[in-house]
Design a protein around this motif. Structure first.
Motif, short mmCIF file in Angstrom:
data_model
loop_
_atom_site.label_atom_id
_atom_site.label_comp_id
_atom_site.label_asym_id
_atom_site.label_seq_id
_atom_site.Cartn_x
_atom_site.Cartn_y
_atom_site.Cartn_z
N UNK A 145 0.85 -1.18 0.00
CA UNK A 145 0.00 0.00 0.00
C UNK A 145 0.89 1.24 0.00
N UNK A 146 0.41 2.29 -0.64
CA UNK A 146 1.17 3.54 -0.69
C UNK A 146 0.25 4.70 -0.32
N UNK A 147 0.88 5.81 0.08
CA UNK A 147 0.07 6.95 0.46
C UNK A 147 0.86 8.24 0.46
N UNK A 148 0.15 9.34 0.33
CA UNK A 148 0.76 10.67 0.45
C UNK A 148 0.43 11.24 1.81
N UNK A 149 1.44 11.79 2.47
CA UNK A 149 1.23 12.37 3.81
C UNK A 149 2.11 13.60 3.95
N UNK A 150 1.70 14.69 3.33
CA UNK A 150 0.49 14.86 2.54
C UNK A 150 0.81 15.74 1.34
N UNK A 151 -0.21 15.85 0.43
CA UNK A 151 -0.14 16.77 -0.70
C UNK A 151 -0.89 18.05 -0.32
N UNK A 152 -0.23 19.22 -0.33
CA UNK A 152 -0.95 20.47 -0.08
C UNK A 152 -1.99 20.71 -1.18
N UNK A 153 -3.20 21.02 -0.77
CA UNK A 153 -4.29 21.16 -1.73
C UNK A 153 -4.31 22.49 -2.48
N UNK A 154 -3.92 23.63 -1.89
CA UNK A 154 -4.13 24.90 -2.58
C UNK A 154 -3.50 24.99 -3.96
N UNK A 155 -2.36 24.33 -4.15
CA UNK A 155 -1.66 24.42 -5.43
C UNK A 155 -2.26 23.51 -6.51
N UNK A 156 -3.22 22.67 -6.15
CA UNK A 156 -3.77 21.70 -7.11
C UNK A 156 -5.29 21.76 -7.08
N UNK A 157 -5.86 22.19 -8.19
CA UNK A 157 -7.31 22.19 -8.30
C UNK A 157 -7.81 20.75 -8.13
N UNK A 158 -8.96 20.55 -7.48
CA UNK A 158 -9.42 19.18 -7.23
C UNK A 158 -9.64 18.36 -8.50
N UNK A 159 -9.98 19.00 -9.61
CA UNK A 159 -10.09 18.25 -10.86
C UNK A 159 -8.74 17.67 -11.27
N UNK A 160 -7.68 18.45 -11.07
CA UNK A 160 -6.34 17.98 -11.41
C UNK A 160 -5.86 16.92 -10.42
N UNK A 161 -6.08 17.18 -9.12
CA UNK A 161 -5.61 16.22 -8.11
C UNK A 161 -6.34 14.89 -8.23
#
Length: 306
Positions: A58-74
């Protein structure tokens, strides 16, 4: 309590080949998850997509900052990574460190909880393959992520330390991921707040993922001095300063897990007792120190699964 292993930048400068090897070592050593943080180097999701494609973990991000990535892109990035890796993906997101979000990207940092509520209300449906038509106070998102093949939606967790963000995490996500947070703060603040919010929202008990530097060593004072220098920013920014104050800690060196193999095992027991469901260990130090730490943690991870 599962034990996972941090890979990539948080352990020091690493080539992509090194990240791939770190994930392979995590898988071969029996760790539950390989975690990548988004720093100023490798893109965490892309690196995990490459590394996780060849290792059954299993893999995971902890964490990716959201402001720089629009939710459609993320959402598109996350589903692409999930399609590439062999194990399940956890998408950890967060509001980011305010000074970096505004200073480096020129993005607003006001109303972080409001912004994150809108973001998560859009991200969830997109990950499930649904269309969105959102025109909110802080976010506009219209469309869908059209990826064929029935890719399962990743589990989403939110980096949350304050009470309002913790309640949001319990209401809209599968849990929280913390960094530089000690067992006292987890037991008395984070776990109760998010658990209550999840229950009130009719959600399952939340995942509590706690991340810290770990070093098995016989020279603890030296290691703590190096941690204090390397992670000095965490002692200064408001996002972590408030949590360190709750713990009664001067800086990251006071919450990092440093000591002999017995002392490290005892420390992890305290995190389990605090309600942590998954511990993200970031091996710290020289290559030799990290290898020793991974060896001890692998034995502890095996014990946890028995």
């Amino acid at each position: 309590m599962q034990i996972g292993l941090a890979v990539g930048d948080v352990r020091g400068p690493a080539t992509l080949a090194t990240v791939v090897n770190q994930v392979r070592v995590a898988a071969d050593s029996g760790f539950a998850t390989a975690w990548a943080s988004q720093a100023l180097g490798w893109d965490a999701l892309t690196a995990l997509a490459v590394a996780g494609a060849t290792s059954d973990i299993a893999v995971g991000t902890a964490v990716v900052p959201a402001p720089q990535r629009h939710p459609l892109m993320l959402a598109g990035q996350a589903l692409t990574a999930q399609a590439a890796v062999t194990g399940p993906l956890t998408l950890g997101v967060g509001a980011g460190i305010g000074a970096m979000v505004s200073g480096m990207f020129g993005l607003p940092t006001d109303r972080p909880v409001r912004r994150m509520r809108e973001y998560l209300s859009v991200l969830g449906p997109l990950l499930r393959g649904d269309s969105v038509d959102h025109h909110g106070e802080t976010l506009t998102a219209v469309g869908a992520v059209l990826i064929p093949g029935g890719i399962p939606a990743p589990s989403v967790v939110l980096a949350a330390l304050g009470p309002h963000m913790l309640r949001l995490a319990g209401e809209l996500t599968d849990g929280t991921a913390t960094w530089m947070t000690g067992p006292k703060t987890l037991a008395e603040h984070i776990v109760p707040v998010i658990t209550k919010a999840a229950a009130e929202a009719g959600r399952a008990s939340p995942r509590i993922i706690a991340g810290l530097p770990v070093c098995v060593t016989d020279t603890a004072d030296d290691v703590r001095a190096r941690i204090a220098e390397q992670f000095a920013l965490a002692a200064q920014v408001p996002e972590y300063r408030a949590t360190l104050d709750r713990e009664g800690a001067t800086g990251p060196q006071d919450v990092a897990i440093v000591g002999t193999d017995i002392e490290v095992a005892q420390a992890l027991t305290r995190f389990r007792a605090a309600g942590v469901t998954e511990f993200m260990a970031a091996p710290y130090g020289t290559t030799a120190e990290q290898n020793r730490t991974i060896s001890v943690l692998a034995e502890l991870a095996l014990t946890e699964t028995r």
